[in-house]
Design an enzyme around this catalytic site. Structure first.
Site, mmCIF file in Angstrom:
data_model
loop_
_atom_site.group_PDB
_atom_site.id
_atom_site.type_symbol
_atom_site.label_atom_id
_atom_site.label_comp_id
_atom_site.label_asym_id
_atom_site.label_seq_id
_atom_site.Cartn_x
_atom_site.Cartn_y
_atom_site.Cartn_z
ATOM 1 C CG HIS A 209 -2.056 -0.986 0.995
ATOM 2 N ND1 HIS A 209 -2.572 -1.734 2.006
ATOM 3 C CD2 HIS A 209 -2.703 -1.359 -0.120
ATOM 4 C CE1 HIS A 209 -3.501 -2.529 1.513
ATOM 5 N NE2 HIS A 209 -3.600 -2.319 0.231
ATOM 6 C CD GLU A 450 1.355 -15.784 -19.720
ATOM 7 O OE1 GLU A 450 1.927 -14.927 -19.042
ATOM 8 O OE2 GLU A 450 0.150 -16.064 -19.574
ATOM 9 C CG ASP A 474 4.465 -15.924 -16.363
ATOM 10 O OD1 ASP A 474 5.141 -16.281 -15.386
ATOM 11 O OD2 ASP A 474 3.287 -15.519 -16.269
ATOM 12 C CB CYS A 521 1.019 -6.948 -21.945
ATOM 13 S SG CYS A 521 0.831 -8.721 -21.705
HETATM 14 C C1 PEP Z 1 3.603 -11.668 -18.129
HETATM 15 O O1 PEP Z 1 3.766 -12.837 -17.775
HETATM 16 O O2 PEP Z 1 4.451 -11.012 -18.765
HETATM 17 C C2 PEP Z 1 2.346 -10.961 -17.805
HETATM 18 C C3 PEP Z 1 2.064 -9.771 -18.292
HETATM 19 O O3 PEP Z 1 1.510 -11.562 -16.948
HETATM 20 P P1 PEP Z 1 1.692 -11.569 -15.360
HETATM 21 O O4 PEP Z 1 2.848 -10.666 -15.015
HETATM 22 O O5 PEP Z 1 0.405 -11.112 -14.805
HETATM 23 O O6 PEP Z 1 1.986 -13.024 -15.111
HETATM 24 MG MG MG Z 2 2.087 -14.001 -17.032
#
Ligand code: PEP
Ligand code: MG
Length: 585
Positions: A209, A450, A474, A521
């Site tokens: 937080h 991923e 990942d 992402c």
């Molecule tokens: C990732 O694995 O890059 C991803 C965006 O998902 P998370 O970080 O939520 O596993």
């Molecule tokens: Mg992921």
């Protein structure tokens, strides 16, 4: 990208410096104000058998008083309070009712004859240990909520309403650097309005937080410093660099001057970046790039809009499901998804279906996987729990009428998972048809790339899906066999490893050839140091935390895409990780 462990270094001029995890960027120079921790000053004594009931009543009274205090704060939030604050205060007041706190602490009074304070800190210790071994960062950090709530009750029990900052604020005109073991949302609220330059805590991580609220207050913060409270004194002068996570204690004048200069330069930089909000993200050679935002809760859509995001590239829907005893209903999910889609006014909104299971366990799910990262998670979990999946899909479909929804499936490794997902969507459509409920007919379906298997055998996936989103967090973990949460091997977690880059390149090339959109992402997308490299791999869609968006846009606008493509293509065939310096302008 990786949380550094706290480092303490005496520098040549005998200035002490420390490093934690910088969670809000910016430079602060100010004086230490140490925040007290009630848990450390607790008295321990045993009570007589005939006083047990009275002691339980004293505890119950304190819990109720603390709850009233929090509810009062939530009801009277100042207009400029961060949006998360109300929700955070509500979570804390709910914790006060939870039997793990109220009932189990009373049991300790009854069974062991501990005084209320002792029982409460003992129960707090037990709960902290339980949270500390949770695999998931987010859930582990929720242990901090329990600790903060206990601190509050201890203050009520001790009759002390005085909070926190001991340093006499009248002594200085300089900004105060709050140094604490941890800071609760309620304490953050009480600190608002002060001349605070930065927040530093012994505990916490990027989703604590302190980090969330400091980010919304735009005050630099460094967490996970280990034991900073023991190493600084009230009134010490500190330099805090929220970008690097470094903290310098009582620096000499020359260092202070250098950081004053950097502070001014940083402020100029931010002001200049603000001007980029409405500027197009186009490279020098005319390649248009889409910059989208990652969000975890609907409220964060505002930050995405403020940064001028082209859309939501990743809404991690699991955050609606975690940290609560019951699953969100179809209606509750529908309201959350619809609010984001409406707020984005026609810009694409990519909502990832539930990415839980094993390590990111839902409350009450006690399955212990042999190897959680390789276990029944994400789409595997959803296909194994068709009712949970169907509820989410119906909510998503219903929300789709308000704009452009893209459904993103996490952890896809097999084509039969894509087929099963399409079937689940078709069944959800049929159920809504039977109920006479409308949904859009142009919803795109995409997959997270991923797991290396899908990147290696990407073509049929590109063929059967509408878009792809590369989850580098990942992808790196599985390609290099490095647990992304394990500090022991953190130095081997290398986003620039040629194997990782080749998988990204393969995915982008295959999507381009088929004319399908592909984004990154994972954390790499928001790291402005690797923007040029991703452009060199041919990436044209990035999705990141809204705070990073303008930094990345600046890099895009200074880059020459074609030149980068040539340089990066050559680097892909080398044995070692790519040297980013070779991509500099
Ligand atoms: C990732 O694995 O890059 C991803 C965006 O998902 P998370 O970080 O939520 O596993
Ligand atoms: Mg992921």
């Amino acid at each position: 990208m990786i949380a550094p462990s706290p480092v303490i270094t005496p520098t040549p001029c005998s200035m002490l410096s420390m490093r934690g995890q910088g969670v809000v960027k910016g430079i602060a120079i100010g004086r230490v104000a140490v925040m007290g921790a009630a848990a450390l000053e607790v008295v321990h004594y045993r009570i007589q058998s005939d006083a047990v009931q009275a002691e339980c009543d004293r505890l119950t009274g304190a819990l109720a008083a603390a709850r009233d205090e929090l509810q009062n704060m939530a009801a009277n939030l100042p207009d400029d309070a961060p949006r998360e604050m109300g929700a955070l205060l509500t979570v804390h007041s709910m914790l006060l009712d939870d039997p793990m706190l109220a009932k189990q602490t009373c049991d300790l009074i009854i069974e062991r004859h501990y005084n209320a304070e002792w029982a409460l800190t003992t129960q707090g210790q037990t709960l902290s240990e339980q949270f500390a071994v949770m695999e998931d960062d987010y859930i582990r950090e929720r242990g901090a909520d329990v600790r903060q709530v206990i601190e509050r009750v201890l203050r009520v029990l001790s009759g002390s309403t005085a909070l926190l900052v001991n340093f006499d604020t009248a002594q200085t005109d300089e900004p105060l650097i709050v140094v604490a073991r941890d800071i609760s949302p309620a304490d953050m609220l009480r600190l608002r309005g002060g001349r605070f330059g930065a927040f530093l805590t012994d505990l916490g991580g990027p989703t604590s937080h302190t980090a969330i609220v400091a980010r919304s207050m735009n005050v630099p913060a460094v967490v996970g410093l280990g034991n900073i409270r023991a190493l600084v004194r009230e009134g010490d002068i500190l330099i805090v660099d929220g970008s690097t996570g470094s903290v310098m204690v009582n620096p000499p004048e020359a260092v202070l001057n250098e950081y004053r200069r950097r502070q001014a330069a940083y402020a100029d930089d931010r002001a200049e970046l603000g001007l980029l909000r409405d500027a197009p993200a186009i490279t020098l050679d005319g390649v248009a790039v889409k910059l989208q935002a990652n969000i975890e809760l609907p409220e964060e859509v505002e930050a995405a809009l403020a940064a001028g995001a082209d859309g939501i590239g990743l809404f991690r829907s699991e955050f609606l499901f975690m940290g609560r005893p019951e699953l969100p209903t179809e209606e509750e999910q529908y309201v959350a998804y619809a609010s984001v889609i409406k707020a984005m006014s026609g810009r694409p909104v990519t909502i990832r279906t539930l990415d839980v299971g094993a390590d990111k366990a839902l409350d009450g799910d006690v399955t212990v996987a042999t190897n959680p990262a390789l276990g029944l998670r994400a789409i595997r979990y959803c296909l194994a729990h068709p009712e949970i999946f169907a509820t989410q899909l119906r909510a998503l479909l219903r929300a789709s009428v308000y704009g452009e929804l893209r459904i993103l499936i996490p952890m896809i490794s097999h084509m039969h998972e894509v087929r099963a997902t399409r079937q689940a969507i078709a069944s959800a459509c049929a159920e809504l048809d039977a109920r006479g409920v409308a949904y859009a007919d142009n919803i795109s379906l995409g997959a997270m790339v991923e797991i290396p298997a899908i990147a290696i055998a990407i073509e049929p996936f590109v063929e059967s899906l509408d878009f792809l989103s590369i989850g580098t967090n990942d992808l790196i973990q599985y390609t290099l066999a490095i647990d992304r949460g394990d500090n022991e091997v953190a130095d081997l977690y290398d986003p620039l490893h040629p194997a990782v880059l080749r998988l990204i390149a393969r995915t982008i090339n295959a999507a381009d050839a088929a004319g399908k959109p592909v984004a990154v992402c994972g954390e790499m997308a928001g790291d402005a140091r690797v923007t040029r490299m991703l452009l060199g791999l041919g990436l044209k869609e990035f999705s990141m935390h809204p705070q990073q968006l303008l930094d990345v846009k600046k890099e895009v606008r200074l880059a020459h895409s074609n030149a980068l493509r040539v340089k990066v293509a050559a680097a892909l065939n080398r044995a070692d990780s790519i040297d980013l310096a070779t991509l500099a302008a």
